[in-house]
Design a protein around this motif. Sequence first.
Motif, PDB file in Angstrom:
ATOM      1  N   GLY A 220      31.157 -25.202  -6.986  1.00  0.00           N
ATOM      2  CA  GLY A 220      30.235 -24.116  -7.242  1.00  0.00           C
ATOM      3  C   GLY A 220      28.800 -24.407  -6.844  1.00  0.00           C
ATOM      4  O   GLY A 220      28.528 -25.243  -5.998  1.00  0.00           O
ATOM      5  N   LEU A 221      27.852 -23.687  -7.476  1.00  0.00           N
ATOM      6  CA  LEU A 221      26.426 -23.729  -7.149  1.00  0.00           C
ATOM      7  C   LEU A 221      26.209 -23.506  -5.657  1.00  0.00           C
ATOM      8  O   LEU A 221      25.831 -24.398  -4.913  1.00  0.00           O
ATOM      9  CB  LEU A 221      25.778 -25.032  -7.618  1.00  0.00           C
ATOM     10  CG  LEU A 221      25.465 -25.048  -9.119  1.00  0.00           C
ATOM     11  CD1 LEU A 221      26.580 -25.717  -9.884  1.00  0.00           C
ATOM     12  CD2 LEU A 221      24.150 -25.742  -9.387  1.00  0.00           C
ATOM     13  N   PHE A 222      26.462 -22.276  -5.239  1.00  0.00           N
ATOM     14  CA  PHE A 222      26.414 -21.912  -3.832  1.00  0.00           C
ATOM     15  C   PHE A 222      24.988 -21.598  -3.377  1.00  0.00           C
ATOM     16  O   PHE A 222      24.129 -21.232  -4.196  1.00  0.00           O
ATOM     17  CB  PHE A 222      27.275 -20.666  -3.591  1.00  0.00           C
ATOM     18  CG  PHE A 222      28.750 -20.889  -3.724  1.00  0.00           C
ATOM     19  CD1 PHE A 222      29.298 -22.163  -3.753  1.00  0.00           C
ATOM     20  CD2 PHE A 222      29.607 -19.799  -3.812  1.00  0.00           C
ATOM     21  CE1 PHE A 222      30.672 -22.347  -3.870  1.00  0.00           C
ATOM     22  CE2 PHE A 222      30.977 -19.980  -3.925  1.00  0.00           C
ATOM     23  CZ  PHE A 222      31.512 -21.252  -3.955  1.00  0.00           C
ATOM     24  N   PRO A 223      24.747 -21.695  -2.071  1.00  0.00           N
ATOM     25  CA  PRO A 223      23.466 -21.207  -1.544  1.00  0.00           C
ATOM     26  C   PRO A 223      23.411 -19.682  -1.625  1.00  0.00           C
ATOM     27  O   PRO A 223      24.418 -19.003  -1.416  1.00  0.00           O
ATOM     28  CB  PRO A 223      23.483 -21.677  -0.083  1.00  0.00           C
ATOM     29  CG  PRO A 223      24.942 -21.820   0.252  1.00  0.00           C
ATOM     30  CD  PRO A 223      25.622 -22.249  -1.015  1.00  0.00           C
ATOM     31  N   LEU A 224      22.245 -19.159  -1.940  1.00  0.00           N
ATOM     32  CA  LEU A 224      22.064 -17.709  -1.945  1.00  0.00           C
ATOM     33  C   LEU A 224      22.212 -17.161  -0.531  1.00  0.00           C
ATOM     34  O   LEU A 224      21.708 -17.765   0.423  1.00  0.00           O
ATOM     35  CB  LEU A 224      20.676 -17.353  -2.454  1.00  0.00           C
ATOM     36  CG  LEU A 224      20.478 -17.143  -3.953  1.00  0.00           C
ATOM     37  CD1 LEU A 224      18.983 -17.101  -4.262  1.00  0.00           C
ATOM     38  CD2 LEU A 224      21.153 -15.863  -4.425  1.00  0.00           C
ATOM     39  N   PRO A 225      22.883 -16.030  -0.364  1.00  0.00           N
ATOM     40  CA  PRO A 225      22.839 -15.361   0.945  1.00  0.00           C
ATOM     41  C   PRO A 225      21.387 -15.141   1.362  1.00  0.00           C
ATOM     42  O   PRO A 225      20.515 -14.913   0.514  1.00  0.00           O
ATOM     43  CB  PRO A 225      23.564 -14.040   0.679  1.00  0.00           C
ATOM     44  CG  PRO A 225      24.454 -14.312  -0.497  1.00  0.00           C
ATOM     45  CD  PRO A 225      23.703 -15.289  -1.344  1.00  0.00           C
ATOM     46  N   ASP A 226      21.132 -15.201   2.666  1.00  0.00           N
ATOM     47  CA  ASP A 226      19.753 -15.132   3.148  1.00  0.00           C
ATOM     48  C   ASP A 226      19.043 -13.858   2.692  1.00  0.00           C
ATOM     49  O   ASP A 226      17.879 -13.885   2.278  1.00  0.00           O
ATOM     50  CB  ASP A 226      19.724 -15.238   4.676  1.00  0.00           C
ATOM     51  CG  ASP A 226      20.133 -16.625   5.164  1.00  0.00           C
ATOM     52  OD1 ASP A 226      19.935 -17.599   4.397  1.00  0.00           O
ATOM     53  OD2 ASP A 226      20.651 -16.731   6.284  1.00  0.00           O
ATOM     54  N   TRP A 227      19.749 -12.729   2.749  1.00  0.00           N
ATOM     55  CA  TRP A 227      19.113 -11.465   2.347  1.00  0.00           C
ATOM     56  C   TRP A 227      18.727 -11.508   0.869  1.00  0.00           C
ATOM     57  O   TRP A 227      17.664 -10.973   0.472  1.00  0.00           O
ATOM     58  CB  TRP A 227      20.033 -10.273   2.608  1.00  0.00           C
ATOM     59  CG  TRP A 227      21.259 -10.247   1.732  1.00  0.00           C
ATOM     60  CD1 TRP A 227      22.501 -10.706   2.024  1.00  0.00           C
ATOM     61  CD2 TRP A 227      21.331  -9.734   0.391  1.00  0.00           C
ATOM     62  NE1 TRP A 227      23.357 -10.531   0.961  1.00  0.00           N
ATOM     63  CE2 TRP A 227      22.664  -9.935  -0.051  1.00  0.00           C
ATOM     64  CE3 TRP A 227      20.418  -9.135  -0.485  1.00  0.00           C
ATOM     65  CZ2 TRP A 227      23.095  -9.563  -1.324  1.00  0.00           C
ATOM     66  CZ3 TRP A 227      20.843  -8.765  -1.764  1.00  0.00           C
ATOM     67  CH2 TRP A 227      22.175  -8.971  -2.166  1.00  0.00           C
TER      68      TRP A 227
ATOM     69  N   ASP B 247      15.550 -13.602   0.158  1.00  0.00           N
ATOM     70  CA  ASP B 247      14.323 -12.864   0.469  1.00  0.00           C
ATOM     71  C   ASP B 247      14.068 -11.755  -0.551  1.00  0.00           C
ATOM     72  O   ASP B 247      12.946 -11.591  -1.043  1.00  0.00           O
ATOM     73  CB  ASP B 247      14.408 -12.265   1.875  1.00  0.00           C
ATOM     74  CG  ASP B 247      14.464 -13.333   2.964  1.00  0.00           C
ATOM     75  OD1 ASP B 247      14.020 -14.470   2.701  1.00  0.00           O
ATOM     76  OD2 ASP B 247      14.967 -13.026   4.063  1.00  0.00           O
ATOM     77  N   GLU B 248      15.115 -10.999  -0.855  1.00  0.00           N
ATOM     78  CA  GLU B 248      14.939  -9.866  -1.775  1.00  0.00           C
ATOM     79  C   GLU B 248      14.551 -10.337  -3.166  1.00  0.00           C
ATOM     80  O   GLU B 248      13.667  -9.751  -3.813  1.00  0.00           O
ATOM     81  CB  GLU B 248      16.224  -9.041  -1.828  1.00  0.00           C
ATOM     82  CG  GLU B 248      16.123  -7.822  -2.725  1.00  0.00           C
ATOM     83  CD  GLU B 248      17.334  -6.913  -2.604  1.00  0.00           C
ATOM     84  OE1 GLU B 248      17.681  -6.265  -3.613  1.00  0.00           O
ATOM     85  OE2 GLU B 248      17.918  -6.840  -1.508  1.00  0.00           O
TER      86      GLU B 248
ATOM     87  N   ALA C   9      20.642  -7.207  -7.740  1.00  0.00           N
ATOM     88  CA  ALA C   9      20.661  -8.066  -6.550  1.00  0.00           C
ATOM     89  C   ALA C   9      21.604  -9.244  -6.754  1.00  0.00           C
ATOM     90  O   ALA C   9      22.383  -9.597  -5.848  1.00  0.00           O
ATOM     91  CB  ALA C   9      19.248  -8.557  -6.231  1.00  0.00           C
ATOM     92  N   TYR C  10      21.563  -9.838  -7.933  1.00  0.00           N
ATOM     93  CA  TYR C  10      22.484 -10.940  -8.208  1.00  0.00           C
ATOM     94  C   TYR C  10      23.933 -10.453  -8.229  1.00  0.00           C
ATOM     95  O   TYR C  10      24.840 -11.143  -7.753  1.00  0.00           O
ATOM     96  CB  TYR C  10      22.144 -11.612  -9.540  1.00  0.00           C
ATOM     97  CG  TYR C  10      21.070 -12.662  -9.446  1.00  0.00           C
ATOM     98  CD1 TYR C  10      21.197 -13.739  -8.569  1.00  0.00           C
ATOM     99  CD2 TYR C  10      19.932 -12.602 -10.249  1.00  0.00           C
ATOM    100  CE1 TYR C  10      20.217 -14.719  -8.489  1.00  0.00           C
ATOM    101  CE2 TYR C  10      18.941 -13.573 -10.171  1.00  0.00           C
ATOM    102  CZ  TYR C  10      19.098 -14.629  -9.287  1.00  0.00           C
ATOM    103  OH  TYR C  10      18.133 -15.596  -9.203  1.00  0.00           O
ATOM    104  N   ASP C  11      24.167  -9.280  -8.779  1.00  0.00           N
ATOM    105  CA  ASP C  11      25.527  -8.735  -8.798  1.00  0.00           C
ATOM    106  C   ASP C  11      26.058  -8.560  -7.372  1.00  0.00           C
ATOM    107  O   ASP C  11      27.213  -8.906  -7.076  1.00  0.00           O
ATOM    108  CB  ASP C  11      25.560  -7.389  -9.528  1.00  0.00           C
ATOM    109  CG  ASP C  11      25.428  -7.531 -11.038  1.00  0.00           C
ATOM    110  OD1 ASP C  11      25.585  -8.662 -11.548  1.00  0.00           O
ATOM    111  OD2 ASP C  11      25.162  -6.511 -11.702  1.00  0.00           O
TER     112      ASP C  11
END
Length: 332
Positions: free
Chosen positions: A10-17, A20-21, A45-47
């Motif tokens: 787990g503990l994934f990187p956030l999607p790039d969008w 930024d958002e 946004a997290y959802d």
Amino acid sequence: MTQVIATTPGLFPLPDWAKDELADLKGHQKTDLISGDESDEIVAAYDEAREEVISIQQDAGLDRVVEGQLRWDDMLAHPLAVHDSVETKGIVRYYDNNNFYREPVVQGDLGADGGDVAADLGAAADHVDSGLQAVLPGPYSLADLATDEYYGDDAEFLDAIADFLVEEVKSFPDVETLFLLEPSLVENAPADGEDERAADAIDAVASAADAEVVAHTYWGAIEEKAYAHLMDAGVDAIGFDLVANHDQTVYNVQEYGTKDDVALGVVDGQNTLVESPETIRDRIDWFEQQTNTAYDTVYATANTETFYLPVNKFEDKLKALANAADLEAAEA
């Protein structure tokens, strides 16, 4: 015949969008964020980001799917950082790397506090029909990352952390697997007496889970005495970092044995070089040969959290893990 299950810690990187958002929505840098008190826009946004990383795992073909822990700005310290009895203070280096978290300072009783992790898991469960995997910091690592200004005794503090995690686990929806992440067993090895208490704390959390439980260690190999005590904990599998230190890990297993199931960190969660499915399979085979054991289940996983990786490399590594499990199945 060994069953190979492709998964991650787990503990994934956030999607790039989303990176930024969320930066725009929160209005300041990630390391300064106050977790656990988000606006409706931030929650949305997290959802959306959670749904995306779940789809990425499902499309890759992983056997276990995690929620992603995208809200964990304080990484493994997150479950404490959002607790009402905890004040987050200065920025602290996260183990020996260039990531940071806010120091969680415990200033009151760590009673049950709303099930923050359980709520995120519940949201993930709406998108996962089977194979949902929970991720938590192990009690020893969480205590190690925190500062106690309330209990006044190391043993009592560790027990309180374990009790807090037990209540969190009891709030979980149905999950198939729980990964307890315990890098501090390697990075800050427990002293004599403390090693037994650490194993007891892990046992308490594992006993509360209605799931297969993996105590996953990484950034090296566990010292012998701590490993021997960990073997007494009622977990279904112990996780080993074969990227950072495979020789000492193999020695521990040769000397003290291990569980019928193992988790093997066979993909580097901090390096952008993408391992081939064949390389992953070879590492699993090598471990079984060196320990002279055919395990009931091998959880093939990244050795560490994967938030260090660029999103495209992260996705490639998930596919490699899934394809490696498929190679094993084809040969069975």
